[in-house]
Structure formats: structure tokens, C-alpha cells
Design an enzyme around this catalytic site. Structure first.
Site, PDB file in Angstrom:
ATOM      1  N   ASN A   1       8.108  -5.214  -0.519  1.00  0.00           N
ATOM      2  CA  ASN A   1       8.025  -4.193   0.100  1.00  0.00           C
ATOM      3  C   ASN A   1       6.511  -4.095   0.398  1.00  0.00           C
ATOM      4  O   ASN A   1       5.742  -3.584  -0.176  1.00  0.00           O
ATOM      5  CB  ASN A   1       8.483  -2.783  -0.241  1.00  0.00           C
ATOM      6  CG  ASN A   1       8.116  -1.744   0.555  1.00  0.00           C
ATOM      7  OD1 ASN A   1       7.435  -1.863   1.507  1.00  0.00           O
ATOM      8  ND2 ASN A   1       9.015  -0.658   0.061  1.00  0.00           N
TER       9      ASN A   1
ATOM     10  N   HIS B   1      12.708  -2.220   2.264  1.00  0.00           N
ATOM     11  CA  HIS B   1      12.142  -0.919   2.799  1.00  0.00           C
ATOM     12  C   HIS B   1      12.913   0.284   2.272  1.00  0.00           C
ATOM     13  O   HIS B   1      14.181   0.316   2.312  1.00  0.00           O
ATOM     14  CB  HIS B   1      12.096  -0.935   4.196  1.00  0.00           C
ATOM     15  CG  HIS B   1      11.228  -2.000   4.712  1.00  0.00           C
ATOM     16  ND1 HIS B   1       9.917  -1.950   4.587  1.00  0.00           N
ATOM     17  CD2 HIS B   1      11.463  -3.219   5.180  1.00  0.00           C
ATOM     18  CE1 HIS B   1       9.296  -3.207   5.266  1.00  0.00           C
ATOM     19  NE2 HIS B   1      10.393  -3.884   5.577  1.00  0.00           N
TER      20      HIS B   1
ATOM     21  N   PRO C   1       0.793  -1.110   0.120  1.00  0.00           N
ATOM     22  CA  PRO C   1       0.065  -0.019  -0.208  1.00  0.00           C
ATOM     23  C   PRO C   1       0.865   1.245   0.132  1.00  0.00           C
ATOM     24  O   PRO C   1       2.024   1.449   0.628  1.00  0.00           O
ATOM     25  CB  PRO C   1      -0.874  -0.105   1.361  1.00  0.00           C
ATOM     26  CG  PRO C   1      -0.108  -0.997   2.181  1.00  0.00           C
ATOM     27  CD  PRO C   1       0.610  -2.090   1.130  1.00  0.00           C
ATOM     28  N   ASN C   2       0.348   2.141  -0.657  1.00  0.00           N
ATOM     29  CA  ASN C   2       0.805   3.529  -0.955  1.00  0.00           C
ATOM     30  C   ASN C   2       2.145   3.507  -1.805  1.00  0.00           C
ATOM     31  O   ASN C   2       2.774   4.617  -1.831  1.00  0.00           O
ATOM     32  CB  ASN C   2       1.166   4.235   0.534  1.00  0.00           C
ATOM     33  CG  ASN C   2      -0.242   4.429   1.179  1.00  0.00           C
ATOM     34  OD1 ASN C   2      -1.169   4.982   0.535  1.00  0.00           O
ATOM     35  ND2 ASN C   2      -0.212   3.907   2.226  1.00  0.00           N
TER      36      ASN C   2
ATOM     37  N   ARG D   1      12.655   5.116  12.425  1.00  0.00           N
ATOM     38  CA  ARG D   1      11.309   5.936  12.279  1.00  0.00           C
ATOM     39  C   ARG D   1      10.564   5.223  13.581  1.00  0.00           C
ATOM     40  O   ARG D   1      11.115   5.043  14.426  1.00  0.00           O
ATOM     41  CB  ARG D   1      10.788   5.294  10.981  1.00  0.00           C
ATOM     42  CG  ARG D   1      11.451   5.850   9.869  1.00  0.00           C
ATOM     43  CD  ARG D   1      10.948   5.798   8.659  1.00  0.00           C
ATOM     44  NE  ARG D   1       9.596   6.485   8.518  1.00  0.00           N
ATOM     45  CZ  ARG D   1       8.532   6.257   7.650  1.00  0.00           C
ATOM     46  NH1 ARG D   1       8.550   5.228   6.421  1.00  0.00           N
ATOM     47  NH2 ARG D   1       7.452   6.854   7.569  1.00  0.00           N
TER      48      ARG D   1
ATOM     49  N   ARG E   1       4.488  11.024  -2.481  1.00  0.00           N
ATOM     50  CA  ARG E   1       4.430  11.004  -1.072  1.00  0.00           C
ATOM     51  C   ARG E   1       5.500  11.262  -0.309  1.00  0.00           C
ATOM     52  O   ARG E   1       6.678  10.317  -0.494  1.00  0.00           O
ATOM     53  CB  ARG E   1       3.672   9.847  -0.977  1.00  0.00           C
ATOM     54  CG  ARG E   1       3.510   9.370   0.465  1.00  0.00           C
ATOM     55  CD  ARG E   1       3.038   7.907   0.882  1.00  0.00           C
ATOM     56  NE  ARG E   1       2.864   7.539   2.212  1.00  0.00           N
ATOM     57  CZ  ARG E   1       3.526   6.472   2.684  1.00  0.00           C
ATOM     58  NH1 ARG E   1       4.068   5.587   1.903  1.00  0.00           N
ATOM     59  NH2 ARG E   1       3.469   6.351   3.869  1.00  0.00           N
TER      60      ARG E   1
ATOM     61  N   ASP F   1       2.043 -16.014   6.205  1.00  0.00           N
ATOM     62  CA  ASP F   1       1.421 -17.478   6.063  1.00  0.00           C
ATOM     63  C   ASP F   1       1.707 -17.662   4.593  1.00  0.00           C
ATOM     64  O   ASP F   1       2.244 -18.757   4.309  1.00  0.00           O
ATOM     65  CB  ASP F   1       0.145 -17.420   6.635  1.00  0.00           C
ATOM     66  CG  ASP F   1       0.140 -17.572   8.253  1.00  0.00           C
ATOM     67  OD1 ASP F   1       1.171 -17.625   8.844  1.00  0.00           O
ATOM     68  OD2 ASP F   1      -0.894 -17.541   8.754  1.00  0.00           O
TER      69      ASP F   1
ATOM     70  N   TYR G   1      10.965   8.867   0.996  1.00  0.00           N
ATOM     71  CA  TYR G   1      11.060   8.057  -0.130  1.00  0.00           C
ATOM     72  C   TYR G   1      11.722   8.432  -1.411  1.00  0.00           C
ATOM     73  O   TYR G   1      11.762   7.196  -2.062  1.00  0.00           O
ATOM     74  CB  TYR G   1       9.514   7.477  -0.283  1.00  0.00           C
ATOM     75  CG  TYR G   1       8.843   6.903   1.105  1.00  0.00           C
ATOM     76  CD1 TYR G   1       9.208   5.903   1.501  1.00  0.00           C
ATOM     77  CD2 TYR G   1       7.764   7.918   1.541  1.00  0.00           C
ATOM     78  CE1 TYR G   1       8.398   5.295   2.597  1.00  0.00           C
ATOM     79  CE2 TYR G   1       7.158   7.320   2.710  1.00  0.00           C
ATOM     80  CZ  TYR G   1       7.497   6.187   3.205  1.00  0.00           C
ATOM     81  OH  TYR G   1       6.804   5.466   4.264  1.00  0.00           O
TER      82      TYR G   1
ATOM     83  N   ALA H   1       2.992  -0.847   4.859  1.00  0.00           N
ATOM     84  CA  ALA H   1       2.464  -0.934   6.345  1.00  0.00           C
ATOM     85  C   ALA H   1       2.178  -2.246   6.648  1.00  0.00           C
ATOM     86  O   ALA H   1       2.194  -2.509   7.836  1.00  0.00           O
ATOM     87  CB  ALA H   1       1.341  -0.040   6.561  1.00  0.00           C
TER      88      ALA H   1
ATOM     89  N   SER I   1      12.789   3.292   3.291  1.00  0.00           N
ATOM     90  CA  SER I   1      13.376   4.090   4.267  1.00  0.00           C
ATOM     91  C   SER I   1      14.013   3.139   5.334  1.00  0.00           C
ATOM     92  O   SER I   1      13.852   2.022   5.270  1.00  0.00           O
ATOM     93  CB  SER I   1      12.250   4.977   4.886  1.00  0.00           C
ATOM     94  OG  SER I   1      11.224   4.084   5.525  1.00  0.00           O
TER      95      SER I   1
ATOM     96  N   GLU J   1      13.309  -8.912   1.583  1.00  0.00           N
ATOM     97  CA  GLU J   1      12.368  -8.001   2.159  1.00  0.00           C
ATOM     98  C   GLU J   1      12.779  -6.579   1.931  1.00  0.00           C
ATOM     99  O   GLU J   1      14.183  -6.360   2.213  1.00  0.00           O
ATOM    100  CB  GLU J   1      12.215  -8.016   3.464  1.00  0.00           C
ATOM    101  CG  GLU J   1      11.207  -7.067   4.294  1.00  0.00           C
ATOM    102  CD  GLU J   1      11.118  -7.206   5.709  1.00  0.00           C
ATOM    103  OE1 GLU J   1      10.481  -6.428   6.479  1.00  0.00           O
ATOM    104  OE2 GLU J   1      11.580  -8.371   6.209  1.00  0.00           O
TER     105      GLU J   1
END
Length: 144
Positions: A74, A100, A10-11, A107, A18, A87, A23, A77, A102, A98
Site C-alpha cells: 500500500n 488500499h 506515507p501516513n 474517493r 488519522r 520501476d 481507514y 499517496a 479505502s 496492491e
């Protein structure tokens, strides 16, 4: 040619607009192009998908089993909340990196926990859009 699924949660469709101070200025379209190009350079077939919906991400992860050779994710949230994504990643039985953009550890404290990390071969955070490219390179090494 190994097939890699890159999932954006999301986002992440609005990166570049944003909170660019967090970012960066790379747009989602630019990021997809950069990942696809890096994949070609590495001899990987890269498929990128983005969703703001947890269930859609879960479905794509489930469907990746037997269709892809690895996942870069990624989950946005959902990283910090989704046992369902964890799962699904366990079910997929694929190498996972994985990412990210940032540094999640610099944070808010609720961002310090990841449900994805326990099944990831590596976690890359704080390198902006380049983190995805690093993940592809590391995933290529793991697939050798």
C-alpha cells in the site's frame, strides 16, 4: 517457507488515529501483528516495513529481489504519483498485490489512477485492514 514483504507508504503509520471514518480504528501496530499472525497461519514469513519516504520504499523494493517471494504494498499517496515505485516493482520481478484500505474509486478522482496496478497480480481496496490479510491469502495461492 515463502518470504513476503509488506510495505506501507506515507501516513500509514498513523492509521487508527488519522481519519478513522475512512481507514478504521486498527492501529499500524495492530495491523502489523495481524499480518504477521496471518502469515504464520498460512506458512509465510512476513516482514512489514513502513516509510513516509519514497526513496526508502524504492530501496526496499529493489532489495527484495532475490530475498523475498512476493510483495504486498500500500504505497499510500505514492500509488497515484510514483513512477519510481513502479520501476522498482518491475525490477524486483516478484508477484505483487496492491492494497488500499479505502475504496479509492469512491474517493477523489486523483486517487482513481494507480501506477502500481499495471504490475500487480491483484488489487484489493475498500476492505480496511482486512485487505492485507486477503492479499496474503491470495499471494499464498499464487505461490503454489
Amino acid at each position: 517457507m515463502p518470504k513476503i514483504l509488506i510495505l506501507f507508504g506515507p501516513n500509514l503509520n498513523v492509521i487508527g488515529i488519522r481519519e478513522p471514518e475512512i481507514y478504521g480504528h486498527t492501529t499500524h501496530a495492530q495491523l502489523v501483528e495481524n499480518c504477521t499472525q496471518k502469515g504464520r497461519e498460512l506458512g509465510l514469513e512476513v516482514t512489514c516495513r513502513q516509510s513516509n519516504f519514497e526513496g526508502e520504499l524504492v530501496t526496499w523494493i529493489q532489495e527484495s529481489r532475490g530475498q523475498f517471494d512476493g510483495i504486498v504494498i500500500n504505497a499510500g499517496a505514492y500509488t497515484h504519483t510514483s513512477i519510481a515505485i513502479l520501476d522498482a516493482l518491475k525490477f524486483a520481478e516478484l508477484p505483487v498485490f496492491e492494497v488500499h484500505m479505502s475504496n479509492i474509486f469512491a474517493r477523489e478522482s486523483y486517487r482513481h489512477h494507480s501506477y502500481i496496478s499495471p504490475v500487480a497480480q491483484g488489487v484489493i481496496c475498500g476492505y480496511g485492514a482486512n485487505g492485507y490479510l486477503y492479499a496474503l491469502q491470495e499471494l499464498k495461492e499464487r505461490l503454489k
